[in-house]
Structures are given as structure tokens and as C-alpha cells.
Design an enzyme around this catalytic site. Structure first.
Site, PDB file in Angstrom:
ATOM      1  N   ASP A 166       0.830  -1.210   0.000  1.00 56.10           N
ATOM      2  CA  ASP A 166       0.000   0.000   0.000  1.00 56.10           C
ATOM      3  C   ASP A 166       0.865   1.260   0.000  1.00 56.10           C
ATOM      4  O   ASP A 166       1.983   1.264   0.518  1.00 56.10           O
ATOM      5  CB  ASP A 166      -0.915  -0.023   1.239  1.00 56.10           C
ATOM      6  CG  ASP A 166      -2.091   0.931   1.088  1.00 56.10           C
ATOM      7  OD1 ASP A 166      -2.344   1.401  -0.037  1.00 56.10           O
ATOM      8  OD2 ASP A 166      -2.749   1.210   2.106  1.00 56.10           O
ATOM      9  N   ASN A 226       1.232   3.427  -2.937  1.00 50.18           N
ATOM     10  CA  ASN A 226       1.739   3.858  -4.251  1.00 50.18           C
ATOM     11  C   ASN A 226       1.243   5.252  -4.619  1.00 50.18           C
ATOM     12  O   ASN A 226       1.998   6.094  -5.105  1.00 50.18           O
ATOM     13  CB  ASN A 226       1.267   2.889  -5.352  1.00 50.18           C
ATOM     14  CG  ASN A 226       1.877   1.517  -5.221  1.00 50.18           C
ATOM     15  OD1 ASN A 226       2.780   1.319  -4.424  1.00 50.18           O
ATOM     16  ND2 ASN A 226       1.376   0.577  -6.009  1.00 50.18           N
ATOM     17  N   ARG A 258       0.089   7.710  -2.682  1.00 49.38           N
ATOM     18  CA  ARG A 258       0.647   8.773  -1.834  1.00 49.38           C
ATOM     19  C   ARG A 258       2.110   9.040  -2.176  1.00 49.38           C
ATOM     20  O   ARG A 258       2.583  10.171  -2.151  1.00 49.38           O
ATOM     21  CB  ARG A 258       0.508   8.401  -0.346  1.00 49.38           C
ATOM     22  CG  ARG A 258      -0.845   8.768   0.225  1.00 49.38           C
ATOM     23  CD  ARG A 258      -1.106   8.066   1.535  1.00 49.38           C
ATOM     24  NE  ARG A 258      -1.433   6.668   1.324  1.00 49.38           N
ATOM     25  CZ  ARG A 258      -1.479   5.760   2.286  1.00 49.38           C
ATOM     26  NH1 ARG A 258      -1.173   6.093   3.528  1.00 49.38           N
ATOM     27  NH2 ARG A 258      -1.822   4.518   2.011  1.00 49.38           N
ATOM     28  N   GLU A 279     -12.502  -4.270  -4.166  1.00 44.77           N
ATOM     29  CA  GLU A 279     -12.973  -2.910  -3.907  1.00 44.77           C
ATOM     30  C   GLU A 279     -12.264  -1.874  -4.795  1.00 44.77           C
ATOM     31  O   GLU A 279     -12.735  -0.749  -4.946  1.00 44.77           O
ATOM     32  CB  GLU A 279     -12.752  -2.538  -2.430  1.00 44.77           C
ATOM     33  CG  GLU A 279     -13.652  -3.268  -1.439  1.00 44.77           C
ATOM     34  CD  GLU A 279     -13.257  -4.726  -1.211  1.00 44.77           C
ATOM     35  OE1 GLU A 279     -12.061  -5.055  -1.337  1.00 44.77           O
ATOM     36  OE2 GLU A 279     -14.158  -5.548  -0.929  1.00 44.77           O
ATOM     37  N   ASN A 280     -11.116  -2.249  -5.367  1.00 51.03           N
ATOM     38  CA  ASN A 280     -10.329  -1.278  -6.140  1.00 51.03           C
ATOM     39  C   ASN A 280     -10.992  -0.859  -7.463  1.00 51.03           C
ATOM     40  O   ASN A 280     -10.576   0.141  -8.069  1.00 51.03           O
ATOM     41  CB  ASN A 280      -8.904  -1.791  -6.403  1.00 51.03           C
ATOM     42  CG  ASN A 280      -8.015  -1.791  -5.176  1.00 51.03           C
ATOM     43  OD1 ASN A 280      -7.148  -2.655  -5.015  1.00 51.03           O
ATOM     44  ND2 ASN A 280      -8.194  -0.826  -4.275  1.00 51.03           N
ATOM     45  N   ARG A 291     -12.084   2.876  -8.136  1.00 42.90           N
ATOM     46  CA  ARG A 291     -11.185   3.979  -8.513  1.00 42.90           C
ATOM     47  C   ARG A 291     -11.496   4.491  -9.919  1.00 42.90           C
ATOM     48  O   ARG A 291     -12.191   3.842 -10.684  1.00 42.90           O
ATOM     49  CB  ARG A 291      -9.745   3.494  -8.428  1.00 42.90           C
ATOM     50  CG  ARG A 291      -9.399   3.072  -7.013  1.00 42.90           C
ATOM     51  CD  ARG A 291      -7.950   2.729  -6.871  1.00 42.90           C
ATOM     52  NE  ARG A 291      -7.685   2.344  -5.478  1.00 42.90           N
ATOM     53  CZ  ARG A 291      -6.494   2.327  -4.921  1.00 42.90           C
ATOM     54  NH1 ARG A 291      -5.450   2.664  -5.633  1.00 42.90           N
ATOM     55  NH2 ARG A 291      -6.347   1.969  -3.664  1.00 42.90           N
ATOM     56  N   ARG A 337      -4.956  -1.762   8.923  1.00 48.04           N
ATOM     57  CA  ARG A 337      -6.146  -2.555   8.642  1.00 48.04           C
ATOM     58  C   ARG A 337      -5.819  -3.654   7.639  1.00 48.04           C
ATOM     59  O   ARG A 337      -4.768  -3.640   7.001  1.00 48.04           O
ATOM     60  CB  ARG A 337      -7.305  -1.682   8.155  1.00 48.04           C
ATOM     61  CG  ARG A 337      -6.977  -0.830   6.959  1.00 48.04           C
ATOM     62  CD  ARG A 337      -8.191  -0.026   6.464  1.00 48.04           C
ATOM     63  NE  ARG A 337      -7.769   0.932   5.464  1.00 48.04           N
ATOM     64  CZ  ARG A 337      -7.473   2.211   5.708  1.00 48.04           C
ATOM     65  NH1 ARG A 337      -7.585   2.693   6.924  1.00 48.04           N
ATOM     66  NH2 ARG A 337      -7.075   3.011   4.730  1.00 48.04           N
ATOM     67  N   ILE A 338      -6.763  -4.561   7.525  1.00 44.36           N
ATOM     68  CA  ILE A 338      -6.557  -5.761   6.725  1.00 44.36           C
ATOM     69  C   ILE A 338      -7.156  -5.592   5.326  1.00 44.36           C
ATOM     70  O   ILE A 338      -6.746  -6.271   4.382  1.00 44.36           O
ATOM     71  CB  ILE A 338      -7.226  -6.962   7.460  1.00 44.36           C
ATOM     72  CG1 ILE A 338      -6.582  -7.175   8.839  1.00 44.36           C
ATOM     73  CG2 ILE A 338      -7.158  -8.241   6.647  1.00 44.36           C
ATOM     74  CD1 ILE A 338      -5.082  -7.307   8.799  1.00 44.36           C
TER      75      ILE A 338
HETATM   76  C1  IPE Z   1      -5.498  -2.744  -0.283  1.00 41.79           C
HETATM   77  O1  IPE Z   1      -5.140  -1.407  -0.360  1.00 41.79           O
HETATM   78  C2  IPE Z   1      -5.464  -3.366  -1.657  1.00 41.79           C
HETATM   79  C3  IPE Z   1      -4.159  -3.487  -2.271  1.00 41.79           C
HETATM   80  C4  IPE Z   1      -3.005  -3.205  -1.734  1.00 41.79           C
HETATM   81  C5  IPE Z   1      -4.175  -3.997  -3.631  1.00 41.79           C
HETATM   82  P1  IPE Z   1      -6.220  -0.241  -0.506  1.00 41.79           P
HETATM   83  O2  IPE Z   1      -5.458   1.021  -0.554  1.00 41.79           O
HETATM   84  O3  IPE Z   1      -7.139  -0.535  -1.625  1.00 41.79           O
HETATM   85  O4  IPE Z   1      -7.039  -0.384   0.860  1.00 41.79           O
HETATM   86  P2  IPE Z   1      -7.804   0.687   1.731  1.00 41.79           P
HETATM   87  O5  IPE Z   1      -8.696   1.443   0.787  1.00 41.79           O
HETATM   88  O6  IPE Z   1      -6.780   1.557   2.354  1.00 41.79           O
HETATM   89  O7  IPE Z   1      -8.542  -0.118   2.739  1.00 41.79           O
HETATM   90  C1  IPE Z   2      -1.662   0.233  -3.332  1.00 45.66           C
HETATM   91  O1  IPE Z   2      -1.399   1.603  -3.353  1.00 45.66           O
HETATM   92  C2  IPE Z   2      -1.816  -0.343  -4.712  1.00 45.66           C
HETATM   93  C3  IPE Z   2      -3.192  -0.714  -5.079  1.00 45.66           C
HETATM   94  C4  IPE Z   2      -4.233  -0.618  -4.307  1.00 45.66           C
HETATM   95  C5  IPE Z   2      -3.376  -1.216  -6.429  1.00 45.66           C
HETATM   96  P1  IPE Z   2      -2.577   2.667  -3.356  1.00 45.66           P
HETATM   97  O2  IPE Z   2      -2.926   2.983  -4.761  1.00 45.66           O
HETATM   98  O3  IPE Z   2      -3.706   2.205  -2.501  1.00 45.66           O
HETATM   99  O4  IPE Z   2      -1.855   3.904  -2.692  1.00 45.66           O
HETATM  100  P2  IPE Z   2      -2.488   4.936  -1.648  1.00 45.66           P
HETATM  101  O5  IPE Z   2      -2.992   4.127  -0.495  1.00 45.66           O
HETATM  102  O6  IPE Z   2      -3.581   5.656  -2.365  1.00 45.66           O
HETATM  103  O7  IPE Z   2      -1.341   5.800  -1.291  1.00 45.66           O
HETATM  104 MG    MG Z   3      -4.090   2.421  -0.524  1.00 42.22          MG
END
Ligand code: IPE
Ligand code: IPE
Ligand code: MG
Length: 237
Positions: A15, A17, A19, A62-63, A66, A188-189
Site C-alpha cells: 500500500d 503507491n 501517496r 474494492e479497487n 477507482r 487494517r486488513i
Molecule cells: C489494499 O489497499 C489493496 C491493495 C493493496 C491492492 P487499498 O489502498 O485498496 O485499501 P484501503 O482502501 O486503504 O482499505
Molecule cells: C496500493 O497503493 C496499490 C493498489 C491498491 C493497487 P494505493 O494505490 O492504494 O496507494 P495509496 O494508499 O492511495 O497511497
Molecule cells: Mg491504498
């Protein structure tokens, strides 16, 4: 010096990327690109250290919420990574498996997934489990449905169902997670491998995934080595 115990199965919620990129005034997608480089580095290093199973959270159920641009970028990145970045899994005799629902994943991405799975299916030195369109609850639900079907077809009896047999109905029958790592300071998980982390040790770090490196993995393993795993019992000293 105490001998280092290398966890058999490490799972990583990669997690931070977005930010990482935003902090530099870059588009979020640049963070994903850098994150993919980190993944390659950490995998190679981890398997060299003796980790047998590595699970990574690449894309959650859930992604899809985006922006389309970000989702599309990630899907193209997956294709590129599976096709170009994964020579090391072949060289190191690692078998690639995927966990997640195939629905919603485009044919193009599925073809790249199938190719890397097929190219590595006979490899025996380790497993690389990539969680893509993955949700921990949905994994448990689909396992339950498959069990019910098998009961209906008289392939198994209700009495045969226990923790071991249940595991065989999950996306992949993997050993339990010994160490779970989450980067970026979130505690969190996020619906990651709920079943497999029943007794895992948790390690949270503020480091953003693109900045995670070999030293950070060593730190996580060192922390794991200082844990006393009791599994509900009492360790006699
Ligand atoms: C969890 O990260 C999913 C992945 C790393 C692929 P998210 O950034 O999607 O999770 P939340 O939104 O902080 O719970
Ligand atoms: C994790 O980084 C990668 C994926 C969820 C694909 P994020 O994209 O969730 O990065 P933040 O949490 O917004 O910084
Ligand atoms: Mg994230």
C-alpha cells in the site's frame, strides 16, 4: 547471535503507491509503476532468503471503485509485469498462482495470467500467489458454494468438512501465513487473506510501498523473529 528464522509464508499488502506519487507531485500511476519495480526486487530477495510462499495483494475487489484511468493503467501494468518482469520466477523455479475472481478481468489480462501460470506450473521451489480481483470474504463464500455443490453431488459428507478440507476449496490451498506485512502506515486488513491469516504475526510500517526495499524486509523478518508464537498454548522456557 540467534539464528534467523525465515517465515515460510509471507503475505504483503503493498500500500501507498498513490501517496508516494502525490508527495512528488506526480500522477498516482507513477507510484504504481515504481511499486511494480519494488515487487520484483522484494520477490527476488525474499525467495533467495528462503521464503517458500509469497502472497501479494495486487488488486482488491474494492479497487474497481477507482477512476477508470487508474484501473486501466493498473490492468496494463499487470500485463506488462507478467510478460516482461517475471523471468526470475522461471529462473528460480517458482510457481505462479492467482487468487481472486476472474469475472470483470478483461480477456487480455486473463491471457497474460494464464500464460505465466502455465509457464511455471511444474516449478517446485516456491509459490508466488498474486491476489488480483481478490477479496477475503468472497474467497470464503465461493469455497462454501463449491462445498455445497460437492455435498449435493455426494462427493463428500458434511462430516468430512473441517479446517483442512475447507482450505482445499479456497482459490489455492496454501500454508498458513506466518508474517503479514502492510506498508504505508494503515492499520487494517482491507479484506485480505482472512482465512489464511488466522494465526499470522502482523508487521505494520509507515514506509510507502515504492520505498520498501531489502533492508525493510529484513527489518520485518527481524521483528518476526522476536515474536513468541503461542497458538493459544504456553511455551515452556
Ligand atoms: C489494499 O489497499 C489493496 C491493495 C493493496 C491492492 P487499498 O489502498 O485498496 O485499501 P484501503 O482502501 O486503504 O482499505
Ligand atoms: C496500493 O497503493 C496499490 C493498489 C491498491 C493497487 P494505493 O494505490 O492504494 O496507494 P495509496 O494508499 O492511495 O497511497
Ligand atoms: Mg491504498
Amino acid at each position: 547471535m540467534i539464528e534467523e528464522k525465515v517465515p515460510n509464508h509471507i503475505a504483503i499488502i503493498m500500500d501507498g503507491n498513490g501517496r508516494w506519487a502525490q508527495k512528488r507531485g506526480l500522477k498516482r500511476t507513477k507510484g504504481h509503476k515504481k511499486g511494480a519495480d519494488t515487487l520484483k526486487k522484494i520477490c527476488e530477495y525474499g525467495y533467495d532468503k528462503g521464503i517458500k510462499v509469497l502472497s501479494v495483494f495486487a488488486f482488491s475487489t474494492e479497487n474497481w471503485k477507482r477512476d477508470e484511468e487508474e484501473v486501466n493503467y493498473l490492468m496494463e501494468l499487470f500485463i506488462k509485469v507478467f510478460n516482461d518482469n517475471f523471468d526470475f520466477v522461471k529462473k528460480k523455479n517458482i510457481k505462479v498462482v492467482f487468487s481472486g475472481l476472474r469475472e470483470k478481468i478483461s480477456d487480455k489480462v486473463q491471457r497474460a495470467m494464464d500464460k505465466i501460470v502455465n509457464d511455471t506450473k511444474d516449478n517446485t521451489d516456491g509459490i508466488f500467489n498474486i491476489c488480483l480481483n481478490y477479496g477475503g470474504q468472497s474467497e470464503i463464500v465461493q469455497a462454501t458454494k463449491k462445498i455445497i455443490l460437492d455435498i449435493k453431488k455426494n462427493n463428500i459428507d458434511i462430516e468430512d468438512i473441517n479446517e483442512n478440507t475447507f482450505s482445499k476449496y479456497l482459490f489455492n490451498d496454501l500454508p498458513p501465513i506466518d508474517l503479514l506485512i502492510r506498508t504505508s502506515g494503515e492499520y487494517r486488513i482491507s479484506n485480505f487473506m482472512l482465512w489464511q491469516m488466522a494465526y499470522s504475526e502482523f508487521y505494520f510500517t509507515d514506509v510507502l510501498w515504492p520505498d520498501f526495499d531489502e533492508k525493510e524486509l529484513d527489518k520485518a523478518i527481524e521483528s518476526y523473529n522476536n515474536r513468541e508464537r503461542r497458538y493459544g498454548g504456553i511455551n515452556k522456557k
